[in-house]
Design a protein around this motif. Sequence first.
Motif, PDB file in Angstrom:
ATOM      1  N   LEU A   1      13.338   0.976   2.800  1.00 25.23           N
ATOM      2  CA  LEU A   1      12.934   2.073   3.668  1.00 25.23           C
ATOM      3  C   LEU A   1      11.603   2.663   3.220  1.00 25.23           C
ATOM      4  O   LEU A   1      10.738   2.966   4.043  1.00 25.23           O
ATOM      5  N   GLU A   2      11.408   2.802   1.926  1.00 26.10           N
ATOM      6  CA  GLU A   2      10.144   3.319   1.402  1.00 26.10           C
ATOM      7  C   GLU A   2       8.981   2.419   1.826  1.00 26.10           C
ATOM      8  O   GLU A   2       7.922   2.905   2.221  1.00 26.10           O
ATOM      9  N   GLY A   3       9.189   1.108   1.773  1.00 24.85           N
ATOM     10  CA  GLY A   3       8.151   0.167   2.189  1.00 24.85           C
ATOM     11  C   GLY A   3       7.826   0.288   3.665  1.00 24.85           C
ATOM     12  O   GLY A   3       6.656   0.248   4.065  1.00 24.85           O
ATOM     13  N   ILE A   4       8.842   0.449   4.492  1.00 25.60           N
ATOM     14  CA  ILE A   4       8.636   0.595   5.934  1.00 25.60           C
ATOM     15  C   ILE A   4       7.840   1.863   6.232  1.00 25.60           C
ATOM     16  O   ILE A   4       6.881   1.852   7.007  1.00 25.60           O
ATOM     17  N   VAL A   5       8.238   2.964   5.623  1.00 25.54           N
ATOM     18  CA  VAL A   5       7.567   4.235   5.874  1.00 25.54           C
ATOM     19  C   VAL A   5       6.129   4.209   5.350  1.00 25.54           C
ATOM     20  O   VAL A   5       5.212   4.696   6.015  1.00 25.54           O
ATOM     21  N   ASP A   6       5.920   3.624   4.181  1.00 30.10           N
ATOM     22  CA  ASP A   6       4.555   3.511   3.650  1.00 30.10           C
ATOM     23  C   ASP A   6       3.680   2.700   4.596  1.00 30.10           C
ATOM     24  O   ASP A   6       2.531   3.069   4.856  1.00 30.10           O
ATOM     25  N   ASN A   7       4.218   1.605   5.113  1.00 33.11           N
ATOM     26  CA  ASN A   7       3.469   0.782   6.064  1.00 33.11           C
ATOM     27  C   ASN A   7       3.157   1.578   7.335  1.00 33.11           C
ATOM     28  O   ASN A   7       2.046   1.516   7.866  1.00 33.11           O
ATOM     29  N   MET A   8       4.119   2.332   7.800  1.00 28.88           N
ATOM     30  CA  MET A   8       3.928   3.164   8.985  1.00 28.88           C
ATOM     31  C   MET A   8       2.826   4.190   8.752  1.00 28.88           C
ATOM     32  O   MET A   8       1.942   4.382   9.583  1.00 28.88           O
ATOM     33  N   MET A   9       2.862   4.850   7.606  1.00 29.96           N
ATOM     34  CA  MET A   9       1.862   5.876   7.293  1.00 29.96           C
ATOM     35  C   MET A   9       0.469   5.263   7.117  1.00 29.96           C
ATOM     36  O   MET A   9      -0.518   5.806   7.600  1.00 29.96           O
ATOM     37  N   ASN A  10       0.391   4.119   6.453  1.00 25.27           N
ATOM     38  CA  ASN A  10      -0.908   3.476   6.212  1.00 25.27           C
ATOM     39  C   ASN A  10      -1.529   2.909   7.475  1.00 25.27           C
ATOM     40  O   ASN A  10      -2.736   2.739   7.547  1.00 25.27           O
ATOM     41  N   SER A  11      -0.709   2.636   8.482  1.00 25.80           N
ATOM     42  CA  SER A  11      -1.243   2.109   9.742  1.00 25.80           C
ATOM     43  C   SER A  11      -1.584   3.224  10.726  1.00 25.80           C
ATOM     44  O   SER A  11      -1.975   2.961  11.852  1.00 25.80           O
TER      45      SER A  11
END
Length: 120
Positions: free
Chosen positions: A87-97
Amino acid sequence: MAISTDNTYLTNYALDAGTVSADKVTSQIRSADTDDETMEACKQFESYMIQQMYKNMEKTAKVLTEDEDEDDGGGSAYLDMFSDNFLEGIVDNMMNSGQGLGIAEKLYESIKVNQGETVN
């Protein structure tokens, strides 16, 4: 032969990790010296908030779909730990995009207004 594990460590790890994450984000916002540091801390705060939102939605879905009396032998603690990392990876990807919820920008603007600065 059955192997049993003590889930106390994983439970404490999960509780400590949540507290540490919240404290870290709060500390970063307070100690930010530049606009870039402030905005990065605001983005991390938004990321943390989104992760908590998803975790609570996942818990709600589990309650509605699983029998709480069912004992899985302790494997769920490991599954929860890996799920948190995923979940942390998904959210980080969402924020970085650039697909966040806009919380970081509003928080940043609020911080700047409270410091007596105008926001463009």
